[in-house]
Structure formats: C-alpha cells, structure tokens
Enzyme design. Structure first.
Site, PDB file in Angstrom:
ATOM      1  N   ASP A  35     -14.764  84.033 -11.058  1.00 37.21           N
ATOM      2  CA  ASP A  35     -13.463  83.369 -11.064  1.00 37.21           C
ATOM      3  C   ASP A  35     -13.504  82.092 -10.236  1.00 37.21           C
ATOM      4  O   ASP A  35     -14.197  82.013  -9.217  1.00 37.21           O
ATOM      5  CB  ASP A  35     -12.410  84.321 -10.487  1.00 37.21           C
TER       6      ASP A  35
ATOM      7  N   GLU B 219     -15.909  80.706 -14.975  1.00 34.25           N
ATOM      8  CA  GLU B 219     -14.603  80.111 -15.252  1.00 34.25           C
ATOM      9  C   GLU B 219     -14.589  78.715 -14.640  1.00 34.25           C
ATOM     10  O   GLU B 219     -14.353  78.547 -13.447  1.00 34.25           O
ATOM     11  CB  GLU B 219     -13.470  80.951 -14.662  1.00 34.25           C
TER      12      GLU B 219
END
Length: 691
Positions: free
Chosen positions: A346, A400
């Site tokens: 993330d 990401e």
C-alpha cells in the site's frame, strides 16, 4: 537468490542495464539507475557479512518480543529502545506492578529480561502484559514492537499484549500448494474479512473461510487479497492505520483462525495476498510505535519529515538499518508463519517521494530521478522484493503506485524495484469521470482505448474498474453511479426495464469486460462489486451511531434470481471463466482492430479472441463489418446480451462466423452489434493453427 548472488559481482555498465535497453528514454538517467543498483549491492554485502544472507537478516521478530526458551524453561523478553531510561515488564502475571520486573540494557540499545517459570508461574498462554517505558517523554505503558497478539479490553477499550502459546500448533495441510501451479494470471478478489458477512456485525477469519471462500472459488477468482490483516486500533481505518505489524487483528479471531483461512484457501486452489502497509503507521503511542523510547523518532523520521500531511500518520525512516530489519522481518514473518503468497504494498507513491505524491502530477521522467525521490525508500523496496522472492520464488508482489515510476514492476537485477505487478490506478478514476461528467453519446472511444492500453511496456499491470477506494462513503460504486436511487427500487427483473435501469444493467457489464479484456495482465475486483453491491462502505463510527449497516455485504441480493444483481453476478462469473479457459491476459497486449467513434464501436483481439463492443446508447448495427486480424471461423463464447445476464437475447450464440476477404485479401467479419452490448468470439482451434 538472484540479487544476493549478484551482490559480489562486478556491476554491468550503466548503458547495458536491461531497463535502459527496453526504454531508450531512460538513457539520460542510466547513471542514477546504476547508482541505485550499486547501493543495493553494497547494502547486501553488508548484510551478508553480518548475517550470511538477506533471509537470515530478516530475523528481528525472532530476537525481539516474548519468546519461550524450552531449555531454560521460561520466557525471554527483549525490546529495542536505545534512548529509554528504564524498561519494565508489567502484566497480570505480576499484578500489573510497574516496577517489579525490570529489564537490563545491552550495548546495542536492546533491553532484555528472562522470566523463569518457577518465578513467574502465572505467565502462561492467555496472560496479558505491557512494557512500561521510562523515557524523556514520561513514564508510559506501551505494547511490544513485535507483539504477535493484542486484545482489547471490553470496558476500558485499552489494548494489551497477550501471551499466545497454544498447546497444539496449527496443522497445515497446504504443503503441495504452489502459486504458479494455480495462478496463471492473477484474478484478484479484494476483500475485508470484517465486513464480509450479511449480518450487521464483525465477521471472523473462520466465517470468511467457510462462507465466503466457496463463493470466490465458484466465481472463478484465483487470488484473495486480504485487507486489514495487521492489528489497527480504529476499525474504520480499513486497516491502513496499523499499530501492531506482527499481530493479526484479534477482532477477527485468533492467529490459528487466520491460518485456517489461508489453509482453506490453498485447499480450494486460491492464493492469498496480504495488503501490507509499510508506507506509514498510526500515531497512537499507547498502541503503536510512535516515540517509543522518548527520542522523538526511533522507527520514524524526526520532526515534520516523520509526519504524513494527508494521512495523520507517522513515516518510517527507511535508511535506518534497524527499521529496514524490522520491516523486512515483518514480511518474512507473514510469509512463513501464515503462509501468505505475497503482498500488495500500500501507498508506494508516498514511500517513493518526499512530497508523497500529494498534489503532484507526474508527466516527466525527471520527476522519477530527481531530488524529490526518497532513495532510502527505493533501497528498502528493492530489499523487500528481493527478500520475498528469496523466501517464496513464485510470490505475488503488487505495488500501489500512481506516479508511474519506471522499473517499478521489473526485476531488481535489471535496475527495477522488483514488483511483479503495478495497479492501474488511473482506470477507476477514468470510469468515475466518464459517469460523472460525460453523456454516453459523448464518450471518446479513442480516449477509452488510450486509458486501457497506456501502460509501461514490459511491466505487468493489474486492471480494475473499481476497488475499495471507490466503495467508501462519500463516493459511489459504478453500480451506484449508473443507477443512483434506482439501485434500491429498480433492480427487480422485468421483461422490459425502464430506460435508466436498462442503461445501467448494460454498461455495468461492458465496463467490466472491456477493462478485463484490454486493461492489463491481471484483474481485480472488490468484494461485492462483481454483482453491483447497492451501498458504499461506512464502518461503525460515532457519526452513524456505530452502525454496521454499511459495513457488510448483502449476498442475498446476488443469490436472488429475480434481481438484476444476480444477473450481474452470472455475467461476472462467465467473464472470469472465459479468462480462466482462454488465458488471454497472458497473451500479450490487446491489438486494436477497429474503432468507430461515430457508431461507438470498439473491436480488439487478444489471445485469439475477438472482443466487439457497441457502446452506442440507441444505435444497433446489423451486418457491421470490421477487420478481423486473422482469417478463419469464429465461434461466440460470451454475449453480454444474454437473458441470463439481464439482456434481451438479440445476439445469436449458435452461429459460427466466417471471415470474408476484401479485394486485397484482408479478412473481415460481419456481425450484428445491438446497442450497449459486447460479444466475444473465439477463432475455431482447428482453423487457428493454419491462420
């Protein structure tokens, strides 16, 4: 390991880096890429000299925290807090006496104590404890940095560490599972365990395994991406404000329950990827790592650099060896202890740049190699991907990143960062913009094709039209944008739906199919979106009277054949099933065959399949001719207009289509393209060989 093996070898000349060979625009930055690789090699040499290998170096979780010593019959406890004045262990085993059990400081800044069974007979499985830290910021109870189990008091809501040493170890039966045997192309089902039940409560690891995994398997997905695995004090953070990086969230059950989930997924042929958050950490000091030893930093950068301006969280100091070791050990722990098959990292953009991507548009190569790049983060990510590959060669690694950093999804040895895939973060934003700001008849198919295919050559991409980001309260899912209030009142299946509902039923299918067909080399869906879940996600909070109404999934809607939700589910299953049979995601990029902006027709070929779309809101096109690419006989294999999928059965599916040559011998197909439909045709295998 590829990277470690090359650590002592002479670096290749900058101009010969494969990443530069592949993209000539990188030539002016070849020296920067080489310096990154040289720095990685130097760091690996240091690690090898210290520990022998990168895997052995990732052992902080084995050194710190509470560990039972069978030979001495007792527990060792260790904590890294170099600037602290004193440390004590306190808990129900010593009546929470904050001065009874002091620790001794070692020269390396680690404090330790041995607790013999005969002296502390009450320190057993289930006991609760904390670390009491004396430091410049006062005397505070803290949770251990590598705690593996935390529990929250029902009344005070305080978190405490818990001794977790069950009598029987979990019995794994997944030894034969290998990612590359079951996952040819990742078809990812992004899920949150707590909100996966229809009931208005927090779901558990075991309930997800028993009730939701069978659905995921039946729908054809082959990868489960789990959110919110590591413990986070605020449930509504979606798991992104992590406090305890080594502790599975206790609100979903025990560590053995999580192991049961992973084991059951493997039994069903599903890989399990963890959504790992190494981009930042929660600011809470009582539960987290902030200012642990009173120095004002320790795991994080001091001062403003250690504060994320948009996330209200703390930022790791990736250049500090102890922090590198802590985070690398975290990855090893989840892979080995819980058998995860990889990670979705993330917030990689936030890690890579000092500005964290906040308010920055990326459009020039200078931005990827200038002073705003955090070189320590680049090094950490290269170490992280190398470590994961060393432990589990076939692991899935997904980044990401919205910046488009070149080489992000290329091997480290080539000058890249080592991820296997990057998320196509622009695609969901594109679809939302279209639905919010453009009439259907004004859609530019040239713009659509650009968005679907504009990605870095040689770097694999996960395509998706919506994820959890688009499902959060304050935004809408695609289904909600298409239907608005009709999502509650207009989903009963009828022979002739009203115009708005009919539009939504058709476009929801077309958007998902064209994204899967041309958008990347992998595909992702968020839990429930495959059937157009009618509501956003809003976790229990004071503003909604702590309600779970919007933090659940209404599976009954998808299971009801009288509703269009069921039709959408059937289409999604057919769409995913087609990919599982044809493997077109592995067949190279889609090839444009025909684009007609006036009639809103888009046709492309991928993996021997022809995808034909008519996005026009009104115009149906009989005998529509377009370039077929390859001569032969084509058989329909998917039809969005099928009645089973909420359509009108306007397309014949039992008819084979023969290409016809024009005056130059170029093969053309002629199809009936009803408005707002898509169809996929397969080149007959016997003809394909000679085509």
């Amino acid at each position: 390991m590829e990277t470690v093996a090359s650590a002592t070898a002479s670096p290749a000349a900058s101009a010969l880096l494969p990443l530069v060979q592949q993209d000539p625009w990188l030539a002016p930055y070849a020296d920067v890429l080489q310096r990154r690789l040289d720095r990685l090699h130097q760091r690996l040499r240091e690690i090898e000299a210290e520990c022998g290998s990168l895997t052995r170096y990732a052992c902080r979780h084995q050194q710190l925290g509470l560990h039972y010593d069978a030979r001495r019959r007792g527990y060792w406890f260790r904590e890294w807090a170099p600037a602290a004045q004193a440390l004590f262990l306190t808990g129900d085993f010593n009546q929470w006496d904050r001065s009874y059990t002091p620790l001794t400081r070692r020269p390396d800044g680690v404090w330790e104590v041995f607790l013999a069974e005969k002296t502390f007979p009450n320190l057993v499985h289930g006991s609760r404890y904390k670390v009491h830290v004396h430091a410049a910021n006062g005397h505070r109870d803290r949770l251990p940095a590598t705690v593996r189990r935390t529990v929250q008091d029902e009344y005070t809501k305080d978190f405490a560490a818990q001794v977790w040493r069950p009598e029987a170890a979990f019995s794994w039966t997944d030894q034969q599972f290998r990612v590359n045997n079951f996952v040819k192309e990742p078809l990812i089902y992004e899920a949150h365990v707590g909100m996966a039940l229809e009931e208005g409560r927090v779901g558990s690891w075991r309930e997800f395994a028993d009730l939701v995994l069978p659905r995921i398997q039946q729908e054809g997905y082959n990868v489960v991406q789990l959110m919110a695995v590591a413990e986070h004090p605020y449930y509504g953070s979606f798991g992104y404000h992590v406090a305890n990086f080594f502790a599975p969230s206790a609100r979903f059950g025990t560590p053995e329950d999580l192991k049961y989930l992973v084991n059951e997924a493997h039994r069903r042929g599903l890989a399990v990827v963890m959504d790992v958050v190494h981009s930042h950490s929660v600011k809470n000091e009582a539960e987290g790592l902030g200012n642990y030893d009173g120095s004002g930093a320790l795991y994080f950068h001091p001062g403003p650099r250690g504060q994320h301006p948009g996330w209200d969280s703390l930022l790791f100091d990736y250049g500090r060896p102890e922090v590198q070791q802590f985070l690398l050990s975290n990855l090893r722990y989840w892979l080995e202890e819980f058998h995860f098959d990889g990670f979705r990292f993330d917030g990689v953009t936030s890690m890579l740049y000092h500005h964290h991507g906040e308010g920055v548009g990326f459009g020039a190569y200078d931005q990827y190699f200038g002073p705003e790049v955090d070189d320590d983060a680049v090094l950490y990510l290269q170490l992280a991907t190398s470590l994961v590959r060393d432990i589990k060669k076939s692991a899935l690694l997904i980044a990401e990143d919205m910046s488009g950093m070149p080489g992000l999804a290329r091997p480290v040895a080539e000058g890249g960062l080592g991820f296997g895939y990057r998320l196509a973060m622009g695609l969901p934003d594109y679809w939302i913009r279209q639905l919010k700001h453009q009439r259907d008849e004004d859609w530019s198919l040239g713009g659509l094709w650009h968005e679907l295919t504009n990605r870095r050559a040689g770097e694999k991409t996960v395509a998706y039209c919506e994820s959890h980001d688009q499902a959060l309260v304050g935004d809408k899912t695609l289904a909600h944008w298409l239907l608005d209030a009709r999502i509650y009142s207009g989903m009963q299946r009828t022979a002739t739906p009203d115009l708005e509902t009919g539009r939504a039923i058709a476009l929801h299918k077309l958007i998902r199919l064209v994204t899967l067909g041309a958008g990347g080399e992998a595909y992702m869906n968020f839990i429930g979106n495959e059937f157009g879940h009618p509501e956003w996600v809003d976790f229990p909070r004071e503003g909604n009277q702590w309600s779970h109404h919007y933090a659940r999934r209404q599976w009954s809607l998808a299971d009801n054949p009288d509703l269009y939700f069921h039709a959408w589910l059937q289409f999604d299953q057919a769409m995913i099933g087609l990919e599982r049979r044809a493997h077109f995601l592995n067949a190279g990029p889609a090839r444009l065959l025909h684009l007609d902006d006036d009639n809103k027709v888009l046709c492309f070929e991928r993996g021997g399949l022809i995808f034909a779309f008519n996005f026009h809101p009104e115009r149906s096109l009989p005998d529509y001719r377009f370039f077929a690419g390859t001569a032969g006989v084509y058989t329909p294999v998917l039809n969005s207009d099928s009645a089973a999928f909420g359509g009108f059965d306007r397309i014949g599916t039992s008819i084979q289509h023969f290409t016809q040559p024009d005056e130059h011998g170029t093969p053309f197909l002629s199809l009936y393209l009803p408005s707002r439909t898509a169809q996929v045709l397969d080149l007959t295998p016997s003809k394909r060989k000679g085509g």
